[in-house]
Every structure is written in structure tokens, then in C-alpha cells.
Design a protein around this motif. Sequence first.
Motif, mmCIF file in Angstrom:
data_model
loop_
_atom_site.group_PDB
_atom_site.id
_atom_site.type_symbol
_atom_site.label_atom_id
_atom_site.label_comp_id
_atom_site.label_asym_id
_atom_site.label_seq_id
_atom_site.Cartn_x
_atom_site.Cartn_y
_atom_site.Cartn_z
ATOM 1 N N LEU A 1 -0.563 -30.216 -38.855
ATOM 2 C CA LEU A 1 0.840 -30.017 -38.489
ATOM 3 C C LEU A 1 1.003 -29.717 -37.005
ATOM 4 N N ILE A 2 0.117 -28.890 -36.440
ATOM 5 C CA ILE A 2 0.256 -28.508 -35.038
ATOM 6 C C ILE A 2 -0.947 -28.982 -34.226
ATOM 7 N N ASP A 3 -0.720 -29.140 -32.933
ATOM 8 C CA ASP A 3 -1.768 -29.510 -31.986
ATOM 9 C C ASP A 3 -1.823 -28.470 -30.877
ATOM 10 N N SER A 4 -2.810 -28.601 -30.004
ATOM 11 C CA SER A 4 -3.013 -27.615 -28.944
ATOM 12 C C SER A 4 -1.802 -27.511 -28.024
ATOM 13 N N PHE A 5 -1.097 -28.633 -27.797
ATOM 14 C CA PHE A 5 0.046 -28.592 -26.881
ATOM 15 C C PHE A 5 1.247 -27.864 -27.482
ATOM 16 N N ASN A 6 1.227 -27.590 -28.794
ATOM 17 C CA ASN A 6 2.304 -26.832 -29.418
ATOM 18 C C ASN A 6 2.177 -25.334 -29.168
ATOM 19 N N ILE A 7 0.981 -24.895 -28.783
ATOM 20 C CA ILE A 7 0.730 -23.469 -28.567
ATOM 21 C C ILE A 7 0.656 -23.207 -27.064
ATOM 22 N N ARG A 8 1.636 -22.447 -26.581
ATOM 23 C CA ARG A 8 1.668 -22.115 -25.159
ATOM 24 C C ARG A 8 1.122 -20.711 -24.935
ATOM 25 N N SER A 9 1.041 -20.329 -23.653
ATOM 26 C CA SER A 9 0.515 -19.001 -23.320
ATOM 27 C C SER A 9 1.422 -17.889 -23.831
ATOM 28 N N ASN A 10 2.744 -18.182 -23.992
ATOM 29 C CA ASN A 10 3.669 -17.149 -24.459
ATOM 30 C C ASN A 10 4.002 -17.268 -25.943
ATOM 31 N N THR A 11 3.322 -18.188 -26.663
ATOM 32 C CA THR A 11 3.556 -18.306 -28.106
ATOM 33 C C THR A 11 3.062 -17.045 -28.798
ATOM 34 N N ALA A 12 3.938 -16.433 -29.597
ATOM 35 C CA ALA A 12 3.618 -15.128 -30.187
ATOM 36 C C ALA A 12 3.727 -15.094 -31.706
ATOM 37 N N MET A 13 4.438 -16.052 -32.294
ATOM 38 C CA MET A 13 4.651 -16.001 -33.745
ATOM 39 C C MET A 13 4.938 -17.390 -34.286
ATOM 40 N N MET A 14 4.530 -17.627 -35.534
ATOM 41 C CA MET A 14 4.886 -18.845 -36.256
ATOM 42 C C MET A 14 5.268 -18.482 -37.685
ATOM 43 N N LEU B 1 8.226 -7.921 -25.026
ATOM 44 C CA LEU B 1 9.169 -8.950 -24.629
ATOM 45 C C LEU B 1 9.897 -9.473 -25.859
ATOM 46 N N PRO B 2 11.177 -9.834 -25.723
ATOM 47 C CA PRO B 2 11.932 -10.371 -26.866
ATOM 48 C C PRO B 2 11.475 -11.786 -27.222
ATOM 49 N N LEU B 3 11.777 -12.187 -28.433
ATOM 50 C CA LEU B 3 11.353 -13.480 -28.967
ATOM 51 C C LEU B 3 12.497 -14.489 -28.995
ATOM 52 N N TYR B 4 12.148 -15.763 -28.973
ATOM 53 C CA TYR B 4 13.097 -16.858 -29.155
ATOM 54 C C TYR B 4 12.350 -17.995 -29.853
ATOM 55 N N ILE B 5 13.090 -18.945 -30.437
ATOM 56 C CA ILE B 5 12.455 -20.090 -31.084
ATOM 57 C C ILE B 5 12.163 -21.142 -30.023
ATOM 58 N N ASP B 6 10.896 -21.458 -29.870
ATOM 59 C CA ASP B 6 10.477 -22.462 -28.886
ATOM 60 C C ASP B 6 10.592 -23.875 -29.449
ATOM 61 N N ASP B 7 10.266 -24.044 -30.731
ATOM 62 C CA ASP B 7 10.347 -25.366 -31.363
ATOM 63 C C ASP B 7 10.282 -25.209 -32.871
ATOM 64 N N VAL B 8 10.747 -26.222 -33.582
ATOM 65 C CA VAL B 8 10.606 -26.309 -35.040
ATOM 66 C C VAL B 8 10.004 -27.671 -35.346
ATOM 67 N N LEU B 9 8.784 -27.669 -35.854
ATOM 68 C CA LEU B 9 8.080 -28.904 -36.177
ATOM 69 C C LEU B 9 8.218 -29.201 -37.665
ATOM 70 N N HIS B 10 8.434 -30.477 -37.985
ATOM 71 C CA HIS B 10 8.618 -30.858 -39.388
ATOM 72 C C HIS B 10 7.844 -32.139 -39.667
ATOM 73 N N LYS B 11 7.096 -32.142 -40.748
ATOM 74 C CA LYS B 11 6.276 -33.298 -41.104
ATOM 75 C C LYS B 11 6.388 -33.532 -42.612
ATOM 76 N N THR B 12 6.521 -34.812 -43.006
ATOM 77 C CA THR B 12 6.682 -35.140 -44.422
ATOM 78 C C THR B 12 5.877 -36.378 -44.793
ATOM 79 N N LYS B 13 5.700 -36.563 -46.088
ATOM 80 C CA LYS B 13 5.018 -37.741 -46.616
ATOM 81 C C LYS B 13 5.550 -37.998 -48.025
ATOM 82 N N ILE B 14 5.748 -39.269 -48.367
ATOM 83 C CA ILE B 14 6.223 -39.616 -49.710
ATOM 84 C C ILE B 14 5.534 -40.880 -50.204
#
Length: 644
Positions: A409-422, A570-583
Motif C-alpha cells: 500500500l505504501i512506499d518510501s516516498f509516502n513517509i516523510r521526515s515529519n510523518t508521525a501517524m497512520m 507539534l500539532p498534526l494534520y492529514i498529509d495524504d490519504v492513500l486508497h487501493k482496491t482490487k476486484i
Amino acid sequence: MKKLTKFKRIVTRIIVLTLVLSCAGGVMPSTFTPNAAELYSDKEKYISYNEETEMYEYSFYDAYVYDIDATPGQIMLDIIPSTGSNYYNYYYHKKILITWHSYNGENAAQYDYENQKLAESIQPESRINIKFAAKNKYDDLSYKDGYLGWESHKDFYVSQIISIRNSDEHIYGDINDDGIIDSFDVVTYQKYITDNLQYKLDETQFLNADIDLDTEITNEDCRQVIDFTLGSSKGFNGATNIGSIRIDNTVSQAMSLGVKNDIDFATAEIKFGVDVLKKCYDPEKNNTENILISPLSISSALAMTANGADGDTYEEMEKTLGNGLTLEQINEYMAYFISHLPDKDKEKVYLADSVWFKNDPTLKIYYEFLEKNRKFYNAEIYKSQFDETIIKDVNNWVNKNTKGKIPRLIDSFNIRSNTAMMLLNTLYFESEWQEPYIDTIDGTFTDLNGQKHLIKEMHSEEYQYFDLGNADAFKKPYLNGDYSFVGILPHEDVTFNEYVANLDGKELADGLREYADPETIRLCVMIPKFKYNYQKSLKDILTKIGMEKAFDPDNADFSNINDLSVEGALPLYIDDVLHKTKIEVTEKGTKASAATAVIMGMGAAPPEEKKTIVINLDRPFIYMIVDKNNVPLFIGAATQLSEN
């Protein structure tokens, strides 16, 4: 024997290592693997002689089980072999009797016991790959490209069931489909990837080879095979141990019983799903991309996140997700939904949630936030360093909870130095049709550009028809009737772009509540056999449908997640929402999966006359998978379908 086996493994590893080294510079090895036609004649693919057992072996691929009688001592199996085109004709049926009387050797008793166990695992109306052994040679028992018929009274006596496999199951890595994963598979992978393979892979070979399930055969698939043959891994797409520390056992909160789902919850989910779908659809591209989203997966991950929001951020998220429902109501509905999912042999729905936060002294997560997400979402809670291990851990968790359907679902570029929660959600759906299809027929699907593509059509008569004004809709129920496939086809005088642009979630929910009187309608429908993957960053889409402040580093208010009085917090904000599906929709049923990741960064500011209705989904259409209350697990737009 053990020494020989060990020797074979060593030799295989040497060969594979040699192949890897020889290809390191891009030069292909000279070894050539002949195709099936060169290895054996057509008949030999289905009939072979085993000199060790002195018996003939007969193979059937994708055979339809018409009837099974597992009476001890004499097992009767009536099967209809596939002609290779998903068509089954009872004229070609084969009545096979498995009995120890047909073999009086010293292993007869053992065969009898093993045959009984295997026969008991066979279900009527299923499709299987099966292999038999017999003392007698039957020239008309197996044959390629359709099987020869005979008088209905003819019986075939065999001694042993050698193997049974579900026809939908595949041996990952076995690109040659010879039942063994070895150096020859590595060679075939490398030739395919470099366009040097001198024959076309059939469907089974392709599905075997597509290990990471991304509908492509790539170097990543080949790498997994190399690792396996060298012995450095024991399987494919394996969910290995998670290195992050799981701490949900420290949050003592029982799961809420929740509130039974009703029309209000279903309407809110449909409206949210339609709003997201419309923004995913780009009419400027004359959509060449099939879309599939899971409103339930997205809203679950976002609702967990909203439990830590406050002020305007909270109000925007509640309004976007709830359609008038409060977040507390959404939590209760979700808790009930999660605790009432089926887990049966032919009907499975799995939903999993988790919270991952950075092991950082400046990030002190409020106990109340974790407690609420345990109570309503049964969320697993992990603490991690958020270095390169978090990528492996999250993907392993997603892979495990989607039963291997979404390995990454995620790759290295999805995680930044300030990423704190998922905050993660996964959803897995698998169910057979209430009335499975026995065969398919060839047909065409006309895309938005007017181009026609070959498809396999599945025809049936259903009874739930919905007149949506400018579109016709139907439901086809899955086993037990708790879930249904909904097909929606715009009228011929409405372009697909116009229909999507004007689609209204609340009106759709209202339109699907009551179907027309089945006594006045003969409903004939066609669903194409199809499968595809979809992935999307939802950051811009969620912002456009009303969730603006949550993504704004300067204005997001998630002050109910972490304690900002801690030094350096430091306060939090949503950096991105990733979505992946298969059918995958087949004659047997449907498998669908979804994964959503809300990635949070820190560093923001503080917080009558019977008539016949025909609905052929042979041009762009909308579809859903819903429960009996019309809560949508998945919503999709199919615009580019083809047999391949």
C-alpha cells in the motif's frame, strides 16, 4: 531419498544463482524452455503413464462437478470437463467410479482411505482441477480442446485420486504451470520480461506468474521467485512478523455493541461514496481507467482520524462523512457493522483497522483517542520508529488482512521526515453467487470512445429491478442473500459523462430501496467477467468535497490526538490519504479488497402488463457491492473492459 532431494535443491540453487549472475548485466542466458506443444502432444498433456506406479494418469483442468457421491468403497464423480472457453456441455460429462476393486495391489487400502478423504472435500457445482490414476488406459477419458462424448451408460473405473485443486487457486511463481517452482521458471520470467519468450502465456500461467497481483509480470515477481528458489524466502507475498510494537493490549476497552445499521447509515455511505467516485472520474480523459473505491474503507479510516479532531476540522469531517449523522452515530454504526460480518466457507467479509504512531517523546498520544478507536473500530495499535521498517510493517499488515490481494500500500516516498501517524483500514469481500453461472459466451464491450473489446458475458434472469429515471439497475444476490452486486446502466440517450456528473448519492439511495414487482417484469441481465486494480491519492478529492481544513498544515485541528503541552510537541494534520482496491468478478462469485491509509504529518499551527427488461452491461456502467441495507462496500465505474 533425502540425500537426493537435498542434492536437487543444491543443484537448483546453483543453476538459479548462475542465471541471476548471467543476467546481471542485461544479457540473457542461452537456455531455452520449449513451449507446451513442443514438450508433449495434446493428448499427453492430459494422459500420461507413471512407470513407478504402473498406472495411467488422467488430468482435468477447470472441470465442473455435476454430481458427487462419496459412498465409502465406491465413490462416484460426475464431471463435465471444460472445453477451454468457460462453456460446459453435459453431452461431454464423464461418470468416474473410484474404487479399490480396480486396483488389487498392496496399496489398495491406503488408496481407499485417501480417496475417501479427498472425495469428501469435493462440493457439487464447484469447479476443480483433478488428477486420477487408473490401471486401464482410456483413450477417450481426457482430450485437449474439448473432450470426446460417449454413450451415457459408459463408466470409467479409476483407482486413485492423485490431487484436487480449486480451479481459481494458483501456484504462485510456477510460470510454466508444471507444478514445480525451479530454475526453469526463473528463465521463463526473464524471457517474458525482456520480450524474448517465444510463446504466449495462457491464463493460468499468467496468474501463476503475477505474484504481487498487480496484473503485470515484472522484475518484482521474478525477484520473489529467485529468492524462493535460492532458499532466502519460504513463500510469496508473505506477511512476515511486524517489527513495530503492538500496544493495544494496554488500552483496556471492550468493543461497543453498536447500533444496528439502517437507511440513514446506508444513505450517508452511498452519498459519500458517490461524491468521491465523481471526483475520481475525469471526463476530460474520456475515462480510459476503470475506477473502484470502497466508501466503507475510506470512511472507516477517516472516522477514526476524526475522533481526534476538534473545532472546524471536526465539523467539516463530520459533515462530509455523516450526511447529517453525528460522528458519535457513525462510530456506533461502524461498531455494529464490524461485529456482524460473516466468516463462512463461501461468504467472507473481513474488516480490520489499526493506528500507528511514531515512537517520539514529543508525541504523547491521548489515551482517550486510542480508547475510542479500540471501542468502536477494534483498532490494533502500534508504536514504531517510522524509519524504513514502518513501510515493511504496514505493507505486511495490509497484505495479511487482505488475504494477499493487496501486498503493498505504501512506499518510501509516502513517509516523510515529519510523518508521525497512520490510521489504516482494510476490507476483504469474498462470496459466491446465490446462483452461480455454469458458462460464459463471447461478447463485446463498447468503451467511451466507441471501440469494441472482447469480453466473456455471463447471462442470467434476476428479479430485483430498479427504475432510476435515467438509468436501469438490478441486484444479483450473493450466497445467503446478505450481499448483492448492483449493476447500473444509464439509458442510451444519456452519455456516461453526463450520468456521472449528475449522479446524486441520496437519490441513488432512495432509488434502490424498493424494486419493481417481479410478477410484472422478466429481468434479463448480463454481467461481464472482469477484474482490475485501482489506486488513488484522495487528498485533493477529499478537499474538494468539503474536508479542507484537515489537510491544511496551518489550520488543521487534531488537538484531541496528542498532548500539545509536551515540550517540543507539534500539532498534526492529514498529509495524504492513500486508497487501493482490487476486484474480480467470475462465474463463481466475487472477490474484492480495499486498503486505506490516512497519513498524518506534524508541524502545523495549533488546532402491470408483464414486460421484459434487458440490462446488458456491455458499455460503461456503474456498479456496487452492497449489504442488505444497501451499505456500499464498493462502488466502481467500469469504462474499459476486455477479456485480457
